[in-house]
Design a protein around this motif. Structure first.
Motif, PDB file in Angstrom:
ATOM      1  N   ASN A 154       0.809  -1.221   0.000  1.00  0.00           N
ATOM      2  CA  ASN A 154       0.000   0.000   0.000  1.00  0.00           C
ATOM      3  C   ASN A 154       0.839   1.267   0.000  1.00  0.00           C
ATOM      4  OD1 ASN A 154       0.568  -1.058   2.651  1.00  0.00           O
ATOM      5  ND2 ASN A 154      -0.832   0.421   3.537  1.00  0.00           N
ATOM      6  N   PHE A 155       2.130   1.177   0.284  1.00  0.00           N
ATOM      7  CA  PHE A 155       3.004   2.347   0.134  1.00  0.00           C
ATOM      8  C   PHE A 155       3.172   2.684  -1.348  1.00  0.00           C
ATOM      9  CE2 PHE A 155       3.945   1.011   4.386  1.00  0.00           C
ATOM     10  CZ  PHE A 155       4.352   2.144   5.071  1.00  0.00           C
ATOM     11  N   THR A 156       3.500   1.677  -2.152  1.00  0.00           N
ATOM     12  CA  THR A 156       3.641   1.918  -3.589  1.00  0.00           C
ATOM     13  C   THR A 156       2.285   2.185  -4.234  1.00  0.00           C
ATOM     14  OG1 THR A 156       3.644  -0.485  -3.946  1.00  0.00           O
ATOM     15  CG2 THR A 156       5.779   0.605  -3.794  1.00  0.00           C
ATOM     16  N   GLY A 157       1.229   1.558  -3.699  1.00  0.00           N
ATOM     17  CA  GLY A 157      -0.111   1.851  -4.184  1.00  0.00           C
ATOM     18  C   GLY A 157      -0.500   3.295  -3.934  1.00  0.00           C
ATOM     19  N   HIS A 158      -0.111   3.817  -2.788  1.00  0.00           N
ATOM     20  CA  HIS A 158      -0.359   5.225  -2.461  1.00  0.00           C
ATOM     21  C   HIS A 158       0.309   6.147  -3.486  1.00  0.00           C
ATOM     22  CE1 HIS A 158      -0.538   8.893   0.052  1.00  0.00           C
ATOM     23  NE2 HIS A 158       0.731   9.059  -0.258  1.00  0.00           N
ATOM     24  N   TRP A 242      11.411   8.400   2.536  1.00  0.00           N
ATOM     25  CA  TRP A 242      11.355   8.162   1.088  1.00  0.00           C
ATOM     26  C   TRP A 242       9.982   8.366   0.470  1.00  0.00           C
ATOM     27  CZ3 TRP A 242       8.298   4.350  -1.151  1.00  0.00           C
ATOM     28  CH2 TRP A 242       7.749   3.396  -0.268  1.00  0.00           C
ATOM     29  N   LEU A 243       8.916   8.117   1.215  1.00  0.00           N
ATOM     30  CA  LEU A 243       7.580   8.248   0.652  1.00  0.00           C
ATOM     31  C   LEU A 243       7.318   9.701   0.261  1.00  0.00           C
ATOM     32  CD1 LEU A 243       5.014   6.450   0.181  1.00  0.00           C
ATOM     33  CD2 LEU A 243       4.116   7.473   2.280  1.00  0.00           C
ATOM     34  N   GLY A 244       6.930   9.924  -0.975  1.00  0.00           N
ATOM     35  CA  GLY A 244       6.675  11.267  -1.469  1.00  0.00           C
ATOM     36  C   GLY A 244       7.768  11.810  -2.372  1.00  0.00           C
ATOM     37  N   LEU A 260      11.911  20.327  -1.196  1.00  0.00           N
ATOM     38  CA  LEU A 260      12.803  20.167  -0.042  1.00  0.00           C
ATOM     39  C   LEU A 260      12.517  18.813   0.590  1.00  0.00           C
ATOM     40  CD1 LEU A 260      14.783  21.187   2.183  1.00  0.00           C
ATOM     41  CD2 LEU A 260      12.778  22.231   3.308  1.00  0.00           C
ATOM     42  N   HIS A 261      13.565  18.019   0.797  1.00  0.00           N
ATOM     43  CA  HIS A 261      13.415  16.707   1.430  1.00  0.00           C
ATOM     44  C   HIS A 261      14.014  16.742   2.832  1.00  0.00           C
ATOM     45  CE1 HIS A 261      14.599  12.180   1.634  1.00  0.00           C
ATOM     46  NE2 HIS A 261      13.454  12.409   2.244  1.00  0.00           N
ATOM     47  N   ILE A 262      13.162  16.524   3.830  1.00  0.00           N
ATOM     48  CA  ILE A 262      13.619  16.378   5.220  1.00  0.00           C
ATOM     49  C   ILE A 262      13.253  14.960   5.656  1.00  0.00           C
ATOM     50  CG2 ILE A 262      13.381  17.207   7.594  1.00  0.00           C
ATOM     51  CD1 ILE A 262      12.786  19.956   6.506  1.00  0.00           C
ATOM     52  N   ASP A 358      14.710  -0.532  -2.853  1.00  0.00           N
ATOM     53  CA  ASP A 358      16.152  -0.709  -2.673  1.00  0.00           C
ATOM     54  C   ASP A 358      16.927   0.592  -2.864  1.00  0.00           C
ATOM     55  OD1 ASP A 358      15.814  -3.383  -2.141  1.00  0.00           O
ATOM     56  OD2 ASP A 358      16.269  -4.052  -4.181  1.00  0.00           O
ATOM     57  N   GLU A 359      16.469   1.440  -3.798  1.00  0.00           N
ATOM     58  CA  GLU A 359      17.231   2.654  -4.082  1.00  0.00           C
ATOM     59  C   GLU A 359      17.223   3.657  -2.932  1.00  0.00           C
ATOM     60  OE1 GLU A 359      13.212   3.215  -6.319  1.00  0.00           O
ATOM     61  OE2 GLU A 359      14.584   1.575  -5.766  1.00  0.00           O
ATOM     62  N   HIS A 360      16.335   3.456  -1.946  1.00  0.00           N
ATOM     63  CA  HIS A 360      16.269   4.387  -0.811  1.00  0.00           C
ATOM     64  C   HIS A 360      16.931   3.836   0.455  1.00  0.00           C
ATOM     65  CE1 HIS A 360      13.699   7.011  -3.094  1.00  0.00           C
ATOM     66  NE2 HIS A 360      12.788   6.074  -3.247  1.00  0.00           N
ATOM     67  N   ARG A 361      17.321   2.574   0.442  1.00  0.00           N
ATOM     68  CA  ARG A 361      17.759   1.946   1.691  1.00  0.00           C
ATOM     69  C   ARG A 361      19.076   2.510   2.215  1.00  0.00           C
ATOM     70  NH1 ARG A 361      15.599  -4.243   2.237  1.00  0.00           N
ATOM     71  NH2 ARG A 361      13.487  -3.815   1.469  1.00  0.00           N
ATOM     72  N   GLU A 362      20.006   2.810   1.337  1.00  0.00           N
ATOM     73  CA  GLU A 362      21.291   3.332   1.815  1.00  0.00           C
ATOM     74  C   GLU A 362      21.112   4.703   2.466  1.00  0.00           C
ATOM     75  OE1 GLU A 362      24.809   3.212   3.228  1.00  0.00           O
ATOM     76  OE2 GLU A 362      23.965   1.498   2.131  1.00  0.00           O
TER      77      GLU A 362
END
Length: 460
Positions: A154-158, A242-244, A260-262, A358-362
């Motif tokens: 549901n995260f990717t569905g969102h 990462w969401l958004g 802006l990403h916080i 995977d691209e956000h895990r690091e």
């Protein structure tokens, strides 16, 4: 309580499952659960094209047995569904969907209708886009998103639902920008048990320093009129690990909007003040009003903390010293930061459970490694509660009983460890949540009350 489709793993199997195999006591739902993201927008009605039971299970798990949050304008048991059967598998379900949309428009009142697909139409190849476009040509406010369960959770569905509204419903021209207007992209509605109160508090803080906020979801949103105002915002604020981010990049490409990403959702005075100063600097706000607002918030916060210190200094010897957090990356990171930097607790185990891309895990790992100037935490990514609970059992919590920030799935485990549980994520089936918030200055006070009321009640 209703339990998600699970498979019990016997204790003699290997503790590390194949990533493609079944998992036990999962902490998210499939992509069609994003129907609740649509329902979180005032006067929006989701329509599901899926098998029988999918819609009800998604609602019952993420919105009912998770703080008993309720349905929204058109969610929950109100949601129209094709309830696709064997007939639709063999002959296709496009005609059934068209009939359902027509009926929905007759019976239900909405400002926007969002069609979400399940596994059956996605597998058999129903041309849902063609059906929806026919209604769009008639001027019906309707969009569609492909959210079959095999596409993700549901995260990717969102993200798919948000993208569908932006690409299919918003105009191509940004028009004149509104100075000081920001679009907020943050916590996942309904999946995050406290999302309504949290978004309300974040909006209050941003407005306190002089911004206007398109909060987009929840009771503080103006609904679709606010969504149509998205292109006119001065910038987008992504307040999550990462969401958004994909939404902000889409809006940058489509409308040329900066973002802006916080990554850290602020809890407590230290993080909230840093958050407001970073946003204010990005927005180019005058510093004097910003600092005046921060001073008022900090004065109120520390006045309450001053009273709390009497309890904390008297009972420190009996309070937990080490903690673990089991939950999605946004709350896991926010809680760990608060508990370490503002309470001085020791992180023993941090497990992220929503299966972030995977691209956000690091980048998430980097945030945990920089929890404080002298504290580094190695976060783990795991979805299987069988494995998670084994890891918690093997964790060294020292001589005092541990405090676990987790979910209903941890209740028996915490009893086994003679510790304390604070339910902070899905599923939270022993919490009734209306407008409670754990973020910002005020939310942190509520969190402290919850933590230490739970601790002292356990020892009574």
């Amino acid at each position: 309580m209703a339990i998600l489709a699970l498979k019990q793993r016997s204790a003699d199997l290997a503790p590390e499952p194949d990533s493609s195999g079944p998992i036990e006591l999962v902490r998210y739902i499939c992509a069609i659960g994003a129907l609740q993201s649509a329902a979180a927008i005032p006067r929006v009605v989701p329509i599901t094209h899926c098998g029988p039971g999918c819609t009800d299970k998604a609602y019952m798990n993420v919105a009912f047995y998770n703080g008993f949050q309720g349905t929204g304008w058109g969610g929950g048991p109100v949601t129209p569904s094709t309830n696709a059967s064997q007939r639709e598998v063999i002959f296709g379900g496009a005609d059934r969907l068209r009939e359902l949309i027509e009926s929905t428009l007759t019976v239900l009142d909405g400002d926007l209708f969002v069609v979400l697909t399940g596994c059956i139409p996605d597998l058999v190849g129903d041309d849902v886009g063609s059906v929806v476009r026919d209604f769009q040509k008639r001027g019906v406010p309707i969009v569609y998103a492909e959210t079959g369960g095999f596409r993700g959770n549901n995260f990717t569905g969102h993200e798919a639902v948000v993208q569908a509204i932006i690409e299919q419903h918003l105009g191509p021209d940004a028009g004149e920008r509104k100075a000081g207007l920001v679009n907020l992209w943050s916590l996942l509605p309904y999946q995050n048990t406290f999302w309504r109160g949290d978004l309300e508090e974040i909006k209050r803080l941003l407005e306190g320093i002089g911004l206007k906020v398109n909060v987009l979801f929840g009771p503080d949103s103006a609904g679709i009129s606010e969504w149509r105002d998205i292109p006119r915002a001065a910038f987008n604020l992504v307040l999550s690990p990462w969401l958004g981010l994909s939404t902000a990049k889409l809006l940058e490409k489509r409308y040329g909007q900066p973002w802006l990403h916080i990554p850290v959702v602020p809890i407590g005075a230290r993080q909230s003040t840093a958050f407001l100063r970073e946003v204010a600097a990005f927005a180019g706000l005058p510093s004097a009003p910003v600092e005046d607002f921060i001073a008022r918030e900090e004065a109120r916060y520390y006045n309450y903390i001053d009273g709390f210190t009497d309890f904390y200094s008297e009972y420190w010897w009996g309070l937990p010293a080490k903690f673990a957090v089991i939950g999605d990356s946004a709350y896991n990171l926010a809680l760990t930061k608060f508990l370490v930097t503002q309470l001085g607790l020791i992180p023993a185990r941090q497990i992220v459970t929503e299966d972030p891309p995977d691209e956000h895990r690091e980048a998430i790992r980097a945030q945990f490694r920089a929890i404080d100037h002298d504290v580094s935490v190695e976060v783990e990514f795991d979805e299987d509660s069988f494995v998670i609970h084994d890891k918690i059992r093997s964790t060294d919590f020292g001589q005092k009983p541990p405090i676990i920030f987790g979910t209903t799935w941890e209740r028996d485990l915490v009893k086994e460890l003679k510790g304390t549980l604070v339910e902070v994520g899905f599923p939270a089936s022993y919490e009734v949540v209306l407008s409670r918030s754990y973020v910002g200055y005020r939310g942190a006070l509520a969190l402290l009350e919850r933590i230490y009321t739970t601790v002292v009640s356990r020892s009574a």
